[in-house]
Scaffold this active site. Structure first.
Site, PDB file in Angstrom:
ATOM      1  CE1 TYR A  60       8.711   6.011 -14.288  1.00  0.00           C
ATOM      2  CE2 TYR A  60       6.733   6.697 -14.862  1.00  0.00           C
ATOM      3  CZ  TYR A  60       7.361   6.005 -14.077  1.00  0.00           C
ATOM      4  OH  TYR A  60       6.878   5.351 -12.974  1.00  0.00           O
ATOM      5  CE  LYS A  64       7.798   2.411 -15.019  1.00  0.00           C
ATOM      6  NZ  LYS A  64       8.437   1.312 -14.051  1.00  0.00           N
TER       7      LYS A  64
END
Length: 194
Positions: A60, A64
């Site tokens: 993740y 990001k």
């Protein structure tokens, strides 16, 4: 959600596809039309996890952080054409993002007092677009984390290393026991043999 070693290739591929490759493809497809529209603006929905790193969410974080970098690079590339680009890094929001975790563990929803409302997030996003801001960080917790990282860039790393130093000492003892030779390098030296 998961450590690098525990996530499968399929899980990595899915996170990369949804969080990074899809926005890249959308931007590539629509960029010629966006450049032709004087009011156009790209808002890439990243995360506070694109500004700071924690453990157990590497895939993740990877996507990001990449979206923040993509936004900055696009902003530099498109600025002369008048196309604005903003990285939106809201922090925890009052949504169901944490409910559908596929790891079978209970709901990891953060406490409500750490979250901002979606209305506040939307308001901040619209203001960022109108003001052509490079980045917007929404929730108070996200703002504190980001400011802390900017002022004390090594603080989170130091906190994570607290447990690491103990593990390095234990590893040094195991190496010494196996080889009979003491490793003279100080604890924390990443070049030591395992």
């Amino acid at each position: 959600y998961g450590t690098v070693a525990k996530m499968t290739t399929e899980e990595w591929d899915r996170v990369l596809a949804v969080n990074l490759l899809a926005p890249v493809q959308l931007i590539r497809e629509f960029l010629p039309d966006l450049r032709a529209q004087p009011e156009a603006h790209i808002l890439n929905v990243s995360s506070v996890y694109g500004l700071i790193a924690t453990n157990r969410a590497t895939a993740y974080h990877c996507t990001k952080f990449a979206l923040v970098g993509l936004s900055e690079a696009l902003r530099a590339e498109c600025d002369r054409n008048g196309l604005g680009v903003t990285a939106f890094c809201p922090g925890f929001m009052q949504t169901d993002l944490f409910s559908p975790a596929e790891d079978g563990k209970p709901d990891r929803r953060p406490p409500a007092w750490l979250c901002s409302s979606t209305a506040r997030g939307a308001d901040k996003a619209v203001k960022a677009i109108l003001r052509d801001r490079r980045m917007v960080v929404v929730s108070p917790l996200a703002q504190v984390l980001y400011a802390t990282r900017r002022v004390f860039p090594g603080l989170l790393d130091s906190l994570y290393r607290i447990g690491r130093r103990r593990k390095l000492r234990e590893r040094k003892e195991r190496v010494k026991d196996r080889s009979g030779v003491e490793d003279k390098r100080p604890p924390g030296d990443e070049r030591r043999a395992a």
